[in-house]
Design a protein around this motif. Sequence first.
Motif, mmCIF file in Angstrom:
data_model
loop_
_atom_site.group_PDB
_atom_site.id
_atom_site.type_symbol
_atom_site.label_atom_id
_atom_site.label_comp_id
_atom_site.label_asym_id
_atom_site.label_seq_id
_atom_site.Cartn_x
_atom_site.Cartn_y
_atom_site.Cartn_z
ATOM 1 N N ARG A 44 96.769 13.994 28.251
ATOM 2 C CA ARG A 44 95.970 15.006 28.952
ATOM 3 C C ARG A 44 96.455 16.419 28.659
ATOM 4 O O ARG A 44 95.685 17.360 28.701
ATOM 5 C CB ARG A 44 95.996 14.738 30.451
ATOM 6 C CG ARG A 44 95.288 13.468 30.772
ATOM 7 C CD ARG A 44 95.306 13.156 32.217
ATOM 8 N NE ARG A 44 94.552 11.915 32.366
ATOM 9 C CZ ARG A 44 94.519 11.216 33.443
ATOM 10 N NH1 ARG A 44 95.172 11.591 34.491
ATOM 11 N NH2 ARG A 44 93.816 10.115 33.492
ATOM 12 N N GLN A 49 90.221 18.883 24.605
ATOM 13 C CA GLN A 49 88.958 18.339 25.084
ATOM 14 C C GLN A 49 89.121 17.087 25.933
ATOM 15 O O GLN A 49 88.130 16.491 26.345
ATOM 16 C CB GLN A 49 88.057 17.995 23.896
ATOM 17 C CG GLN A 49 87.613 19.188 23.098
ATOM 18 C CD GLN A 49 86.793 18.759 21.912
ATOM 19 O OE1 GLN A 49 87.037 17.707 21.324
ATOM 20 N NE2 GLN A 49 85.813 19.567 21.550
ATOM 21 N N TYR A 50 90.327 16.690 26.219
ATOM 22 C CA TYR A 50 90.552 15.411 26.898
ATOM 23 C C TYR A 50 89.902 15.371 28.282
ATOM 24 O O TYR A 50 89.263 14.399 28.651
ATOM 25 C CB TYR A 50 92.047 15.111 27.007
ATOM 26 C CG TYR A 50 92.321 13.688 27.416
ATOM 27 C CD1 TYR A 50 92.390 12.692 26.464
ATOM 28 C CD2 TYR A 50 92.490 13.354 28.748
ATOM 29 C CE1 TYR A 50 92.629 11.382 26.825
ATOM 30 C CE2 TYR A 50 92.725 12.042 29.122
ATOM 31 C CZ TYR A 50 92.799 11.061 28.159
ATOM 32 O OH TYR A 50 93.011 9.770 28.519
ATOM 33 N N ARG A 51 90.031 16.425 29.047
ATOM 34 C CA ARG A 51 89.451 16.453 30.405
ATOM 35 C C ARG A 51 87.926 16.331 30.370
ATOM 36 O O ARG A 51 87.335 15.616 31.165
ATOM 37 C CB ARG A 51 89.845 17.733 31.129
ATOM 38 C CG ARG A 51 91.308 17.856 31.381
ATOM 39 C CD ARG A 51 91.613 17.466 32.787
ATOM 40 N NE ARG A 51 93.030 17.746 33.039
ATOM 41 C CZ ARG A 51 93.776 16.979 33.773
ATOM 42 N NH1 ARG A 51 93.259 15.935 34.342
ATOM 43 N NH2 ARG A 51 95.037 17.256 33.948
ATOM 44 N N GLU A 52 87.305 17.045 29.455
ATOM 45 C CA GLU A 52 85.851 16.976 29.327
ATOM 46 C C GLU A 52 85.389 15.582 28.933
ATOM 47 O O GLU A 52 84.432 15.051 29.477
ATOM 48 C CB GLU A 52 85.373 18.007 28.296
ATOM 49 C CG GLU A 52 83.909 17.923 27.953
ATOM 50 C CD GLU A 52 82.986 18.269 29.097
ATOM 51 O OE1 GLU A 52 81.830 17.836 29.062
ATOM 52 O OE2 GLU A 52 83.410 18.953 30.038
ATOM 53 N N LEU A 53 86.068 14.978 27.980
ATOM 54 C CA LEU A 53 85.702 13.633 27.546
ATOM 55 C C LEU A 53 85.963 12.601 28.638
ATOM 56 O O LEU A 53 85.194 11.656 28.798
ATOM 57 C CB LEU A 53 86.454 13.264 26.270
ATOM 58 C CG LEU A 53 86.083 14.096 25.050
ATOM 59 C CD1 LEU A 53 87.033 13.817 23.909
ATOM 60 C CD2 LEU A 53 84.659 13.829 24.648
ATOM 61 N N GLU A 54 87.021 12.801 29.394
ATOM 62 C CA GLU A 54 87.320 11.904 30.508
ATOM 63 C C GLU A 54 86.213 11.990 31.566
ATOM 64 O O GLU A 54 85.748 10.975 32.084
ATOM 65 C CB GLU A 54 88.660 12.276 31.113
ATOM 66 C CG GLU A 54 89.101 11.396 32.253
ATOM 67 C CD GLU A 54 90.437 11.843 32.819
ATOM 68 O OE1 GLU A 54 91.208 10.963 33.214
ATOM 69 O OE2 GLU A 54 90.709 13.058 32.874
ATOM 70 N N ARG A 55 85.752 13.189 31.850
ATOM 71 C CA ARG A 55 84.681 13.392 32.828
ATOM 72 C C ARG A 55 83.377 12.755 32.351
ATOM 73 O O ARG A 55 82.704 12.051 33.100
ATOM 74 C CB ARG A 55 84.476 14.883 33.070
ATOM 75 C CG ARG A 55 83.444 15.201 34.146
ATOM 76 C CD ARG A 55 83.209 16.691 34.272
ATOM 77 N NE ARG A 55 82.584 17.273 33.104
ATOM 78 C CZ ARG A 55 81.276 17.207 32.837
ATOM 79 N NH1 ARG A 55 80.476 16.578 33.637
ATOM 80 N NH2 ARG A 55 80.791 17.781 31.759
ATOM 81 N N ARG A 56 83.034 12.973 31.083
ATOM 82 C CA ARG A 56 81.807 12.371 30.546
ATOM 83 C C ARG A 56 81.891 10.852 30.534
ATOM 84 O O ARG A 56 80.893 10.170 30.776
ATOM 85 C CB ARG A 56 81.541 12.891 29.137
ATOM 86 C CG ARG A 56 81.085 14.314 29.127
ATOM 87 C CD ARG A 56 80.584 14.797 27.794
ATOM 88 N NE ARG A 56 81.108 14.127 26.623
ATOM 89 C CZ ARG A 56 81.236 14.675 25.434
ATOM 90 N NH1 ARG A 56 80.876 15.916 25.253
ATOM 91 N NH2 ARG A 56 81.702 13.996 24.419
#
Length: 82
Positions: A44, A49-56
């Motif tokens: 993380r 972009q990890y947070r955005e991909l985790e949310r998606r």
Amino acid sequence: MAIGHSSKGSLWFGASIFTLAAIPLLWMGKLPADLPSAKDPAARRRHPQYRELERRGRIAGVGMILLIVLDIALSVALIRGL
């Protein structure tokens, strides 16, 4: 069988669930090639972009569950002839 007495009902049930389950995954979009493993605790912090991909991914998972529940209800109604 739990969903009906004919094999056509089973075929419909499986095909409709697998088709609908793919829709939220298509919405997620393309993953970056350099995305670190989710098992890595430091991932993380390392990838921007990890947070955005985790949310998606979480939104896609919830969407998938909702579509499957809706499909089960409609398929049972269709197969049983309600």
